[in-house]
Motif scaffolding. Sequence first.
Motif, PDB file in Angstrom:
ATOM      1  N   VAL A 112      -9.546 -17.548  25.464  1.00 46.10           N
ATOM      2  CA  VAL A 112      -9.671 -18.996  25.597  1.00 46.10           C
ATOM      3  C   VAL A 112      -8.603 -19.495  26.556  1.00 46.10           C
ATOM      4  O   VAL A 112      -7.469 -19.004  26.554  1.00 46.10           O
ATOM      5  CB  VAL A 112      -9.549 -19.705  24.231  1.00 46.10           C
ATOM      6  CG1 VAL A 112      -8.183 -19.452  23.589  1.00 46.10           C
ATOM      7  CG2 VAL A 112      -9.793 -21.207  24.380  1.00 46.10           C
ATOM      8  N   VAL A 113      -8.979 -20.445  27.385  1.00 46.22           N
ATOM      9  CA  VAL A 113      -8.035 -21.048  28.311  1.00 46.22           C
ATOM     10  C   VAL A 113      -8.283 -22.548  28.329  1.00 46.22           C
ATOM     11  O   VAL A 113      -9.435 -22.998  28.307  1.00 46.22           O
ATOM     12  CB  VAL A 113      -8.171 -20.444  29.730  1.00 46.22           C
ATOM     13  CG1 VAL A 113      -9.541 -20.686  30.331  1.00 46.22           C
ATOM     14  CG2 VAL A 113      -7.069 -20.963  30.654  1.00 46.22           C
ATOM     15  N   ARG A 114      -7.218 -23.324  28.345  1.00 44.01           N
ATOM     16  CA  ARG A 114      -7.311 -24.785  28.371  1.00 44.01           C
ATOM     17  C   ARG A 114      -6.525 -25.313  29.569  1.00 44.01           C
ATOM     18  O   ARG A 114      -5.395 -24.900  29.792  1.00 44.01           O
ATOM     19  CB  ARG A 114      -6.762 -25.381  27.073  1.00 44.01           C
ATOM     20  CG  ARG A 114      -7.493 -24.908  25.824  1.00 44.01           C
ATOM     21  CD  ARG A 114      -6.865 -25.483  24.560  1.00 44.01           C
ATOM     22  NE  ARG A 114      -7.527 -24.973  23.361  1.00 44.01           N
ATOM     23  CZ  ARG A 114      -7.218 -23.835  22.769  1.00 44.01           C
ATOM     24  NH1 ARG A 114      -6.237 -23.088  23.257  1.00 44.01           N
ATOM     25  NH2 ARG A 114      -7.873 -23.430  21.698  1.00 44.01           N
ATOM     26  N   PHE A 115      -7.142 -26.223  30.292  1.00 42.10           N
ATOM     27  CA  PHE A 115      -6.464 -26.798  31.458  1.00 42.10           C
ATOM     28  C   PHE A 115      -7.068 -28.154  31.784  1.00 42.10           C
ATOM     29  O   PHE A 115      -8.205 -28.463  31.391  1.00 42.10           O
ATOM     30  CB  PHE A 115      -6.575 -25.866  32.668  1.00 42.10           C
ATOM     31  CG  PHE A 115      -7.971 -25.691  33.196  1.00 42.10           C
ATOM     32  CD1 PHE A 115      -8.394 -26.383  34.320  1.00 42.10           C
ATOM     33  CD2 PHE A 115      -8.867 -24.831  32.567  1.00 42.10           C
ATOM     34  CE1 PHE A 115      -9.680 -26.225  34.806  1.00 42.10           C
ATOM     35  CE2 PHE A 115     -10.152 -24.662  33.059  1.00 42.10           C
ATOM     36  CZ  PHE A 115     -10.563 -25.363  34.175  1.00 42.10           C
ATOM     37  N   ASP A 116      -6.300 -28.962  32.505  1.00 42.41           N
ATOM     38  CA  ASP A 116      -6.766 -30.271  32.954  1.00 42.41           C
ATOM     39  C   ASP A 116      -7.446 -30.121  34.302  1.00 42.41           C
ATOM     40  O   ASP A 116      -6.824 -29.701  35.282  1.00 42.41           O
ATOM     41  CB  ASP A 116      -5.591 -31.254  33.062  1.00 42.41           C
ATOM     42  CG  ASP A 116      -5.110 -31.723  31.704  1.00 42.41           C
ATOM     43  OD1 ASP A 116      -5.951 -31.887  30.809  1.00 42.41           O
ATOM     44  OD2 ASP A 116      -3.894 -31.926  31.530  1.00 42.41           O
ATOM     45  N   ALA A 117      -8.701 -30.491  34.355  1.00 43.44           N
ATOM     46  CA  ALA A 117      -9.470 -30.409  35.596  1.00 43.44           C
ATOM     47  C   ALA A 117      -9.404 -31.739  36.328  1.00 43.44           C
ATOM     48  O   ALA A 117      -9.610 -32.794  35.730  1.00 43.44           O
ATOM     49  CB  ALA A 117     -10.918 -30.041  35.296  1.00 43.44           C
ATOM     50  N   SER A 118      -9.115 -31.677  37.600  1.00 51.63           N
ATOM     51  CA  SER A 118      -9.089 -32.877  38.435  1.00 51.63           C
ATOM     52  C   SER A 118     -10.473 -33.126  39.019  1.00 51.63           C
ATOM     53  O   SER A 118     -11.260 -32.189  39.227  1.00 51.63           O
ATOM     54  CB  SER A 118      -8.070 -32.721  39.564  1.00 51.63           C
ATOM     55  OG  SER A 118      -6.769 -32.532  39.045  1.00 51.63           O
ATOM     56  N   ALA A 119     -10.769 -34.371  39.290  1.00 51.45           N
ATOM     57  CA  ALA A 119     -12.074 -34.748  39.816  1.00 51.45           C
ATOM     58  C   ALA A 119     -12.358 -34.017  41.125  1.00 51.45           C
ATOM     59  O   ALA A 119     -11.498 -33.958  42.019  1.00 51.45           O
ATOM     60  CB  ALA A 119     -12.145 -36.254  40.033  1.00 51.45           C
ATOM     61  N   SER A 120     -13.535 -33.420  41.217  1.00 46.38           N
ATOM     62  CA  SER A 120     -14.047 -32.765  42.428  1.00 46.38           C
ATOM     63  C   SER A 120     -13.230 -31.550  42.867  1.00 46.38           C
ATOM     64  O   SER A 120     -13.454 -31.023  43.964  1.00 46.38           O
ATOM     65  CB  SER A 120     -14.140 -33.772  43.584  1.00 46.38           C
ATOM     66  OG  SER A 120     -14.952 -34.876  43.230  1.00 46.38           O
ATOM     67  N   GLU A 121     -12.323 -31.077  42.043  1.00 41.24           N
ATOM     68  CA  GLU A 121     -11.512 -29.905  42.379  1.00 41.24           C
ATOM     69  C   GLU A 121     -12.292 -28.631  42.066  1.00 41.24           C
ATOM     70  O   GLU A 121     -13.205 -28.623  41.248  1.00 41.24           O
ATOM     71  CB  GLU A 121     -10.210 -29.934  41.582  1.00 41.24           C
ATOM     72  CG  GLU A 121      -9.270 -28.766  41.831  1.00 41.24           C
ATOM     73  CD  GLU A 121      -8.706 -28.745  43.243  1.00 41.24           C
ATOM     74  OE1 GLU A 121      -9.405 -28.168  44.102  1.00 41.24           O
ATOM     75  OE2 GLU A 121      -7.620 -29.288  43.464  1.00 41.24           O
ATOM     76  N   THR A 122     -11.934 -27.549  42.727  1.00 42.83           N
ATOM     77  CA  THR A 122     -12.559 -26.249  42.489  1.00 42.83           C
ATOM     78  C   THR A 122     -11.536 -25.283  41.905  1.00 42.83           C
ATOM     79  O   THR A 122     -10.414 -25.183  42.419  1.00 42.83           O
ATOM     80  CB  THR A 122     -13.135 -25.664  43.791  1.00 42.83           C
ATOM     81  OG1 THR A 122     -14.154 -26.532  44.287  1.00 42.83           O
ATOM     82  CG2 THR A 122     -13.757 -24.288  43.542  1.00 42.83           C
ATOM     83  N   TYR A 123     -11.933 -24.583  40.855  1.00 42.74           N
ATOM     84  CA  TYR A 123     -11.058 -23.631  40.178  1.00 42.74           C
ATOM     85  C   TYR A 123     -11.765 -22.277  40.102  1.00 42.74           C
ATOM     86  O   TYR A 123     -12.987 -22.193  40.200  1.00 42.74           O
ATOM     87  CB  TYR A 123     -10.712 -24.116  38.767  1.00 42.74           C
ATOM     88  CG  TYR A 123     -10.046 -25.471  38.741  1.00 42.74           C
ATOM     89  CD1 TYR A 123      -8.674 -25.595  38.862  1.00 42.74           C
ATOM     90  CD2 TYR A 123     -10.815 -26.631  38.617  1.00 42.74           C
ATOM     91  CE1 TYR A 123      -8.061 -26.843  38.856  1.00 42.74           C
ATOM     92  CE2 TYR A 123     -10.213 -27.880  38.604  1.00 42.74           C
ATOM     93  CZ  TYR A 123      -8.839 -27.983  38.724  1.00 42.74           C
ATOM     94  OH  TYR A 123      -8.254 -29.228  38.728  1.00 42.74           O
ATOM     95  N   ARG A 124     -10.984 -21.248  39.893  1.00 43.44           N
ATOM     96  CA  ARG A 124     -11.544 -19.908  39.767  1.00 43.44           C
ATOM     97  C   ARG A 124     -10.685 -19.071  38.829  1.00 43.44           C
ATOM     98  O   ARG A 124      -9.525 -19.413  38.551  1.00 43.44           O
ATOM     99  CB  ARG A 124     -11.627 -19.222  41.131  1.00 43.44           C
ATOM    100  CG  ARG A 124     -10.284 -19.067  41.827  1.00 43.44           C
ATOM    101  CD  ARG A 124     -10.437 -18.422  43.198  1.00 43.44           C
ATOM    102  NE  ARG A 124      -9.183 -18.412  43.937  1.00 43.44           N
ATOM    103  CZ  ARG A 124      -8.222 -17.508  43.786  1.00 43.44           C
ATOM    104  NH1 ARG A 124      -8.392 -16.514  42.918  1.00 43.44           N
ATOM    105  NH2 ARG A 124      -7.104 -17.581  44.490  1.00 43.44           N
ATOM    106  N   PHE A 125     -11.273 -17.976  38.348  1.00 45.41           N
ATOM    107  CA  PHE A 125     -10.551 -17.023  37.509  1.00 45.41           C
ATOM    108  C   PHE A 125      -9.783 -16.057  38.407  1.00 45.41           C
ATOM    109  O   PHE A 125     -10.272 -15.638  39.459  1.00 45.41           O
ATOM    110  CB  PHE A 125     -11.516 -16.223  36.639  1.00 45.41           C
ATOM    111  CG  PHE A 125     -12.133 -17.013  35.518  1.00 45.41           C
ATOM    112  CD1 PHE A 125     -11.523 -17.061  34.268  1.00 45.41           C
ATOM    113  CD2 PHE A 125     -13.332 -17.689  35.704  1.00 45.41           C
ATOM    114  CE1 PHE A 125     -12.096 -17.776  33.232  1.00 45.41           C
ATOM    115  CE2 PHE A 125     -13.913 -18.404  34.672  1.00 45.41           C
ATOM    116  CZ  PHE A 125     -13.303 -18.451  33.436  1.00 45.41           C
TER     117      PHE A 125
END
Length: 218
Positions: A112-125
């Motif tokens: 499990v991972v928890r994080f704050d996502a910003s609008a229109s941002e792209t994230y990856r593992f």
Amino acid sequence: MRVVHVFRAALTVLALTVVAGCSTAVTKLETWEGSPSAAAEAATLKAPGAIRVTRVNGRSMTNYLMDDLALDYALLPGENEVVFTYKTIWAKSGVVENGESKVHVIKSEPQVVRFDASASETYRFEFDKPGSRREAEQSMPEFSASIVNAEGEVMARSTDWSSTRQAQAERTPLSDGQASDGQGMSGSAGAGSLERLKATWQTATEQEKKAFLRWAFE
């Protein structure tokens, strides 16, 4: 024979068309229900084929028939909780008997991972990839992945989900009016345990829920 070859060729083309259609249709999955206003500015979490996302913010994700399918997940801006597993596949050496799998599948425990996502941002593992089956087997019990943004900045790191859920259940507070000995406002025993059970049920996997129901109604 010509008819048979033509028929097989047609089936092959049809299968490829279906696979191609599926891959384009499910490349980005919404992780919410309804039509929230923030959906227009959803962030994107890119998951490679080795990562299988099973839950996002408590909602079960679709189990596709094709494994190892790289998918993008649309996340609402703000805090997000992502549950996933990681697996590696290694070919077996030597002779494989009939009915035996030709590969070794090494899979992590749920993370499990928890994080704050910003609008229109792209994230990856981001995670360490083993160079051999032995290395995968040795490292899998301690496996952990990071979530990084487009600039490569680490936003959060995953932890074992089972341990996290157990800690959450132990920290679940009693509702107002419940005594510490498990007596509710009405005096019925076990009200505190019921609240803990409800909290645990909300974070349980579908398989765990089915196993519990089988046990409860035996």
